[in-house]
Design a protein around this motif. Sequence first.
Motif, mmCIF file in Angstrom:
data_model
loop_
_atom_site.group_PDB
_atom_site.id
_atom_site.type_symbol
_atom_site.label_atom_id
_atom_site.label_comp_id
_atom_site.label_asym_id
_atom_site.label_seq_id
_atom_site.Cartn_x
_atom_site.Cartn_y
_atom_site.Cartn_z
ATOM 1 N N ALA A 126 11.583 6.187 8.463
ATOM 2 C CA ALA A 126 11.044 6.212 7.105
ATOM 3 C C ALA A 126 11.345 7.508 6.367
ATOM 4 C CB ALA A 126 9.536 5.983 7.135
ATOM 5 N N THR A 127 11.807 8.546 7.086
ATOM 6 C CA THR A 127 12.123 9.828 6.451
ATOM 7 C C THR A 127 13.560 10.271 6.752
ATOM 8 O OG1 THR A 127 11.215 11.008 8.364
ATOM 9 C CG2 THR A 127 9.735 10.629 6.520
ATOM 10 N N ASP A 128 14.406 9.337 7.175
ATOM 11 C CA ASP A 128 15.778 9.687 7.562
ATOM 12 C C ASP A 128 16.602 9.956 6.307
ATOM 13 O OD1 ASP A 128 18.223 10.077 8.692
ATOM 14 O OD2 ASP A 128 18.186 8.263 9.927
ATOM 15 N N ALA A 129 16.858 11.238 6.034
ATOM 16 C CA ALA A 129 17.573 11.636 4.825
ATOM 17 C C ALA A 129 19.079 11.444 4.940
ATOM 18 C CB ALA A 129 17.271 13.103 4.509
ATOM 19 N N ARG A 130 19.581 11.009 6.089
ATOM 20 C CA ARG A 130 21.029 10.900 6.270
ATOM 21 C C ARG A 130 21.566 9.603 5.661
ATOM 22 N NH1 ARG A 130 21.416 10.791 12.586
ATOM 23 N NH2 ARG A 130 19.772 9.260 12.121
ATOM 24 N N PRO A 131 22.594 9.669 4.830
ATOM 25 C CA PRO A 131 23.318 8.443 4.503
ATOM 26 C C PRO A 131 23.878 7.817 5.778
ATOM 27 C CG PRO A 131 23.997 10.260 3.078
ATOM 28 C CD PRO A 131 23.160 10.855 4.173
ATOM 29 N N LEU A 160 9.220 16.574 -2.412
ATOM 30 C CA LEU A 160 9.765 16.152 -1.127
ATOM 31 C C LEU A 160 10.304 14.727 -1.214
ATOM 32 C CD1 LEU A 160 9.989 17.425 1.711
ATOM 33 C CD2 LEU A 160 7.877 16.257 2.293
ATOM 34 N N ASP A 161 9.567 13.859 -1.880
ATOM 35 C CA ASP A 161 10.019 12.480 -2.052
ATOM 36 C C ASP A 161 11.336 12.440 -2.804
ATOM 37 O OD1 ASP A 161 9.933 9.663 -2.046
ATOM 38 O OD2 ASP A 161 8.898 9.622 -3.970
ATOM 39 N N ALA A 162 11.424 13.189 -3.896
ATOM 40 C CA ALA A 162 12.657 13.194 -4.691
ATOM 41 C C ALA A 162 13.833 13.749 -3.904
ATOM 42 C CB ALA A 162 12.437 14.008 -5.966
ATOM 43 N N GLU A 163 13.609 14.807 -3.148
ATOM 44 C CA GLU A 163 14.713 15.449 -2.432
ATOM 45 C C GLU A 163 15.214 14.590 -1.268
ATOM 46 O OE1 GLU A 163 16.345 18.352 -3.184
ATOM 47 O OE2 GLU A 163 15.203 18.194 -5.042
ATOM 48 N N ILE A 164 14.289 14.038 -0.476
ATOM 49 C CA ILE A 164 14.726 13.231 0.671
ATOM 50 C C ILE A 164 15.387 11.943 0.190
ATOM 51 C CG2 ILE A 164 13.952 11.951 2.702
ATOM 52 C CD1 ILE A 164 11.871 14.056 3.195
ATOM 53 N N ALA A 165 14.778 11.283 -0.803
ATOM 54 C CA ALA A 165 15.378 10.059 -1.325
ATOM 55 C C ALA A 165 16.730 10.349 -1.961
ATOM 56 C CB ALA A 165 14.436 9.404 -2.336
ATOM 57 N N GLY A 166 16.847 11.485 -2.658
ATOM 58 C CA GLY A 166 18.120 11.852 -3.258
ATOM 59 C C GLY A 166 19.184 12.135 -2.226
ATOM 60 N N HIS A 220 0.817 -1.213 0.000
ATOM 61 C CA HIS A 220 0.000 0.000 0.000
ATOM 62 C C HIS A 220 0.852 1.266 0.000
ATOM 63 C CE1 HIS A 220 -3.093 -2.710 2.129
ATOM 64 N NE2 HIS A 220 -3.564 -2.485 0.907
ATOM 65 N N LEU A 221 2.047 1.194 0.581
ATOM 66 C CA LEU A 221 2.856 2.392 0.826
ATOM 67 C C LEU A 221 3.957 2.482 -0.223
ATOM 68 C CD1 LEU A 221 2.927 2.144 4.708
ATOM 69 C CD2 LEU A 221 1.503 3.636 3.296
ATOM 70 N N VAL A 222 3.530 2.815 -1.438
ATOM 71 C CA VAL A 222 4.416 2.889 -2.599
ATOM 72 C C VAL A 222 4.189 4.219 -3.308
ATOM 73 C CG1 VAL A 222 4.536 0.382 -2.894
ATOM 74 C CG2 VAL A 222 2.708 1.688 -4.038
ATOM 75 N N PRO A 223 5.145 4.672 -4.137
ATOM 76 C CA PRO A 223 4.992 5.979 -4.796
ATOM 77 C C PRO A 223 3.697 6.142 -5.579
ATOM 78 C CG PRO A 223 7.258 5.220 -5.000
ATOM 79 C CD PRO A 223 6.486 4.090 -4.373
ATOM 80 N N ALA A 224 3.173 5.062 -6.160
ATOM 81 C CA ALA A 224 1.924 5.175 -6.917
ATOM 82 C C ALA A 224 0.754 5.618 -6.052
ATOM 83 C CB ALA A 224 1.594 3.835 -7.582
ATOM 84 N N ASN A 225 0.878 5.431 -4.735
ATOM 85 C CA ASN A 225 -0.207 5.805 -3.823
ATOM 86 C C ASN A 225 0.067 7.106 -3.089
ATOM 87 O OD1 ASN A 225 -1.903 3.673 -4.466
ATOM 88 N ND2 ASN A 225 -0.933 2.302 -2.986
ATOM 89 N N LEU A 226 1.059 7.879 -3.550
ATOM 90 C CA LEU A 226 1.225 9.244 -3.058
ATOM 91 C C LEU A 226 0.150 10.136 -3.664
ATOM 92 C CD1 LEU A 226 5.105 9.769 -3.307
ATOM 93 C CD2 LEU A 226 3.772 9.562 -1.214
ATOM 94 N N THR A 227 -0.357 11.070 -2.887
ATOM 95 C CA THR A 227 -1.294 12.053 -3.429
ATOM 96 C C THR A 227 -0.642 12.827 -4.563
ATOM 97 O OG1 THR A 227 -2.433 12.269 -1.308
ATOM 98 C CG2 THR A 227 -2.646 14.106 -2.842
ATOM 99 N N ASP A 264 12.208 2.536 -1.112
ATOM 100 C CA ASP A 264 13.024 3.458 -1.909
ATOM 101 C C ASP A 264 12.376 4.841 -2.018
ATOM 102 O OD1 ASP A 264 10.919 2.939 -3.578
ATOM 103 O OD2 ASP A 264 12.102 2.155 -5.249
ATOM 104 N N SER A 265 11.321 5.093 -1.226
ATOM 105 C CA SER A 265 10.662 6.405 -1.237
ATOM 106 C C SER A 265 10.158 6.719 0.160
ATOM 107 C CB SER A 265 9.494 6.407 -2.230
ATOM 108 O OG SER A 265 8.331 5.839 -1.649
ATOM 109 N N ILE A 266 9.632 7.947 0.320
ATOM 110 C CA ILE A 266 9.062 8.335 1.618
ATOM 111 C C ILE A 266 7.584 7.960 1.715
ATOM 112 C CG2 ILE A 266 10.686 10.247 1.880
ATOM 113 C CD1 ILE A 266 8.239 12.135 1.312
ATOM 114 N N ALA A 267 7.076 7.202 0.740
ATOM 115 C CA ALA A 267 5.660 6.833 0.769
ATOM 116 C C ALA A 267 5.226 6.194 2.090
ATOM 117 C CB ALA A 267 5.329 5.913 -0.405
ATOM 118 N N PRO A 268 6.072 5.368 2.764
ATOM 119 C CA PRO A 268 5.641 4.804 4.048
ATOM 120 C C PRO A 268 5.295 5.845 5.108
ATOM 121 C CG PRO A 268 7.439 3.504 3.186
ATOM 122 C CD PRO A 268 7.310 4.719 2.283
ATOM 123 N N GLU A 269 5.789 7.083 4.953
ATOM 124 C CA GLU A 269 5.429 8.125 5.918
ATOM 125 C C GLU A 269 3.921 8.321 5.984
ATOM 126 O OE1 GLU A 269 5.750 12.954 6.390
ATOM 127 O OE2 GLU A 269 7.188 11.952 5.058
ATOM 128 N N GLY A 270 3.218 7.977 4.898
ATOM 129 C CA GLY A 270 1.768 8.114 4.881
ATOM 130 C C GLY A 270 1.070 7.254 5.916
#
Length: 489
Positions: free
Chosen positions: A242-247, A152-158, A137-144, A179-185
């Motif tokens: 799920a949103t930890d942008a740190r390598p 935001l997804d592109a920047e944090i994942a990048g 359920h928590l995949v990029p296709a289900n982002l609003t 591989d995305s922030i979709a789980p934050e939903g």
Amino acid sequence: MGKDLVTAVFTPHDRVLFREKVRRCVDVLSGMLATEPFEAGGPSAGLEIEINLVDAEAGPAMRNTEILADLDDPRFQPELGRFNLELNVPPRDLAGTGLGDFENEILDCLRAASECASKDETGLALIGMLPTLTPEHLVPANLTDNERFRALDAEIAGARGDDFRIDIHGAERLVTSSDSIAPEGACTSAQFHLQVAPDDFARYWNASQAVAGVQLALGANSPFLYRRRLWAETRIPFFEQATDARPDEFSAQGVRPRVWFGDRWIDSILDLYEENLRYFPPLLPELSEEDPVAVRDSGKTPLLYELRLHNGTVYRWNRPVYDVSADRPHLRVENRVLPSGPTVADTLANAAFYFGLIGRLAEEPELWHGLEFARAEANFRAGARDGIDARLAWPGRDPAPATELVREVLLPVAHAGLDRFGVQPAQRDRLLGIIEDRCRTGRNGAASQTAAVRAAEERGRDRTAALREMTQRYVEFQRTNEPVHTWPV
């Protein structure tokens, strides 16, 4: 989540310009705090409640765009996942019947939203994490479908440069990745705002940090995710990871995470904005045309767009807010600690307890003097992990059950704080009575969910069926607006 973006692709030069603009905004705010009239503090409060959409099988219903279009109510906005909505309740005074007025408005809004949702065979669930969610359920296709969410997804994942890895040890263990922030939903919260005068901001923010662990212990409502029973408030570690942008290398070096409790008490709101600028690179460096220096020099109030946008990408559990209304600036503490639900009555009881506590503790810091910041954060972790069974520290006391600390020490403080704000005694007693009964019975949202799933499994249901049955039952009881501690197992 904030304003939509005009730009979705940013260059290194954009980031340099944005950082410089945030610096100017902080400097302008510093001057304003010393010389400009801000809206007074006092008992003016606001609420935001995040909502899950569920289908007949209690799974997530990916229909927020359609429901919002039909509802056509600006108080409702989309959230990150297509199964999420957010209700923004306009601010009002807490004095008199304010808390009861909040409750009635929220109930009216939810009835209207429920009527719209029912046309699509969809229901509403106020719950910290929808227990029937799966990784599918928590995949990029289900982002609003929203420019800000995609950016935001592109920047944090990048910035991360790798998958987001989740490893939560609780009653059971969850190890997964995305591989995305979709789980934050999956994380839905109830957020409380309190307007404060500039000179009072630090005391109110510090008091909010001091009681965050107690809030979580009493209000935990997220024990299940991906069919696992984890923490009482799993939303806390899951959102952090799920949103930890740190390598990994940055994490090992001690670079601060964007979802952050903080590491010290503060003396001014500027301390927080300075930390944001110092520790966190821009994620969404969208530049406005406003020159904050020129606007202020002209005698008008600057919006400080870049400062506010950057602040919105640093996910403090108690966040500073600068805002402008009718060309007058004001400051708010945004308390983001608690999950959504279980009922509107429970949410308003949590709000009354929070507002009452900080209304007294901010004005009489000697009541909690001696609580070390590290101990406040340890309480925060304990409250999230153990919920109503947590043992918490408080100055002058050995670590004790949260329920004991609340009933013996903190409920009288909350009563006094609500009196200070002028809350009607009958409303004060009803809402804080819910908190007392929750402590007496040892039943909050997380405890109720856990007991219901255990009972279903003992009747022979597997975990998937037990979670579905429990969630359907939860939604039915939620509609009654009877506090969760009264629900039968």
